[in-house]
Design an enzyme around this catalytic site. Structure first.
Site, mmCIF file in Angstrom:
data_model
loop_
_atom_site.group_PDB
_atom_site.id
_atom_site.type_symbol
_atom_site.label_atom_id
_atom_site.label_comp_id
_atom_site.label_asym_id
_atom_site.label_seq_id
_atom_site.Cartn_x
_atom_site.Cartn_y
_atom_site.Cartn_z
ATOM 1 C CE LYS A 114 -7.072 42.129 32.022
ATOM 2 N NZ LYS A 114 -6.179 43.144 32.584
ATOM 3 C CE LYS A 197 -15.622 40.497 38.985
ATOM 4 N NZ LYS A 197 -14.393 41.070 39.429
ATOM 5 C CE LYS A 200 -17.849 51.311 34.731
ATOM 6 N NZ LYS A 200 -18.571 52.142 35.691
HETATM 7 P P1 ADP Z 1 -14.166 44.934 37.144
HETATM 8 O O1 ADP Z 1 -14.206 43.448 37.430
HETATM 9 O O2 ADP Z 1 -15.473 45.607 37.302
HETATM 10 O O3 ADP Z 1 -13.452 45.249 35.849
HETATM 11 P P2 ADP Z 1 -11.657 45.437 38.379
HETATM 12 O O4 ADP Z 1 -11.213 44.130 37.846
HETATM 13 O O5 ADP Z 1 -11.049 46.674 37.815
HETATM 14 O O6 ADP Z 1 -13.241 45.540 38.286
HETATM 15 O O7 ADP Z 1 -11.462 45.407 39.944
HETATM 16 C C1 ADP Z 1 -10.880 46.393 40.753
HETATM 17 C C2 ADP Z 1 -10.948 45.889 42.181
HETATM 18 O O8 ADP Z 1 -12.311 45.723 42.590
HETATM 19 C C3 ADP Z 1 -10.293 44.520 42.377
HETATM 20 O O9 ADP Z 1 -9.658 44.497 43.642
HETATM 21 C C4 ADP Z 1 -11.462 43.563 42.353
HETATM 22 O O10 ADP Z 1 -11.196 42.379 43.078
HETATM 23 C C5 ADP Z 1 -12.558 44.394 43.013
HETATM 24 N N1 ADP Z 1 -13.890 43.992 42.526
HETATM 25 C C6 ADP Z 1 -14.368 44.153 41.265
HETATM 26 N N2 ADP Z 1 -15.630 43.714 41.164
HETATM 27 C C7 ADP Z 1 -15.972 43.248 42.392
HETATM 28 C C8 ADP Z 1 -17.169 42.664 42.944
HETATM 29 N N3 ADP Z 1 -18.253 42.472 42.207
HETATM 30 N N4 ADP Z 1 -17.167 42.324 44.244
HETATM 31 C C9 ADP Z 1 -16.073 42.532 45.011
HETATM 32 N N5 ADP Z 1 -14.930 43.070 44.562
HETATM 33 C C10 ADP Z 1 -14.857 43.436 43.272
HETATM 34 NA NA NA Z 2 -11.165 41.950 37.683
#
Ligand code: ADP
Ligand code: NA
Length: 330
Positions: A114, A197, A200
């Site tokens: 980060k 994956k 966001k």
């Molecule tokens: P992002 O990666 O979009 O910023 P976050 O890190 O805030 O999302 O993730 C919030 C939750 O959603 C976590 O438990 C993360 O493991 C799950 N998550 C995020 N993206 C995915 C994905 N593409 N597939 C499965 N789980 C996901």
């Molecule tokens: Na994440």
């Protein structure tokens, strides 16, 4: 209750959760309610570790809570609350910071990742101590298990180390939580780049499905998803990442197994699969969006729900904090 306790949190960093958040995490939150005494937390304090806009944060915290409710978190069975409403999180965090080695905190790989993204001159001490606040979030509720994805393993390890350290230095106070590896969590991939994956921050708009997007737009994104030039609808993530991703999403949203879907689509084209999945997706998000709107249209009711959740959370959190303060000599 005799049900084992579980705790999970999610950051209010966006105006909508995406399909990966739901299928990879939030869907399990809903299921866990059947077997566990669940504490679910919108972690707004974590969201200010990077630069943020106060108005957006306030809106996103409410929209996040509304989405959790709309997706099936039942405020009667689970304790749903906003982190900043429970001051014990910050209070315990300080005590835990004083137990954390500087070197130990420096080894957290998520901080390193980060900080690279933020740029060195914008990295805050809060971003650095974030995993300690996360440890406090968990330990306050004394859960036996914490559902974690791979990316959170190291933070949970730190939480366990801090709990053990506190217990051995000051007397048994914390439950040392286990990682609860959730089965059947789907990993959702970017629709345009199905080897990375869905995310966001990293996905292009066409590759990302937000739960609160216009369903017509989401349906179109599914129909335009990248697939290979073959024609067979089989689960083969190595060679057919796009089709495999669609099958996983379809299976998770419909409750039907991938094998069953493969049989159903034998001899049919990619277009059929996409068209049907688009319909399944629209059928899923439409009522969710209606429920989100209901919660947002009645701010007083949402406030009341969250206040009740915070009150229930504080009952547990304040008891833990009192024991901690007593043991450290406050
Ligand atoms: P992002 O990666 O979009 O910023 P976050 O890190 O805030 O999302 O993730 C919030 C939750 O959603 C976590 O438990 C993360 O493991 C799950 N998550 C995020 N993206 C995915 C994905 N593409 N597939 C499965 N789980 C996901
Ligand atoms: Na994440």
């Amino acid at each position: 209750t005799a049900r084992p306790r579980v705790l999970s949190g999610i950051q209010p960093t966006a105006d909508s959760f995406h399909l990966g958040n739901y299928l990879g995490a939030l869907r399990q939150w809903v299921t866990l309610q059947d077997t566990h005494d669940a504490f679910y937390c919108v972690v707004d304090m974590h969201a200010i570790t990077v630069e943020h806009d106060p108005k957006a944060l306030r809106r996103r915290t409410r929209v996040s809570a509304a989405q959790l409710l709309a997706l099936g978190i039942d405020p009667e069975r689970s304790t749903l609350f906003v982190q900043s409403h429970v001051p014990e999180h910050a209070q315990l965090s300080w005590v835990m910071e004083c137990l954390t080695g500087f070197g130990e905190a420096s080894r957290m790989t998520q901080f390193k990742d980060k900080s690279v993204r933020q740029g060195a001159d914008r990295v805050t001490v809060g971003l650095f101590t974030y995993p300690v606040l996360q440890a406090a979030d968990i330990l306050l509720y004394r859960p036996r298990a914490v559902p974690v994805g791979e990316d959170q393993r190291q933070h949970l390890e730190l939480t366990r180390d801090l709990a053990q350290r506190f217990n051995s230095r000051f007397g048994r106070t914390f439950v040392v939580p286990e990682a609860h590896i959730v089965k059947d969590t789907a990993k959702v991939y970017d629709l345009q780049d199905p080897t990375s994956k869905m995310s966001k921050s990293a996905s292009s708009p066409a590759g990302l499905i937000d739960l609160l997007d216009d369903p017509k737009v989401s349906a179109k994104k599914i129909r335009s998803a990248v697939t290979d030039t073959g024609r067979e609808i089989v689960y083969d993530p190595e060679n057919k990442a796009g089709i495999s991703n669609l099958l996983v999403i379809y299976s998770a949203l419909s409750g039907r197994s991938v094998a069953e879907l493969e049989r159903e689509y034998e001899g049919r084209g990619y277009g059929d699969l996409k068209k049907d999945l688009a319909e399944v997706l629209v059928g899923f998000v439409t009522p969710v969006q209606a429920r989100v709107r209901e919660y947002l249209d009645d701010p007083a009711e949402l406030d009341k729900l969250l206040a009740r959740g915070a009150e229930r959370a504080r009952e547990v959190a304040s008891r833990t904090l009192r024991a901690v303060y007593d043991r450290v000599g406050f």
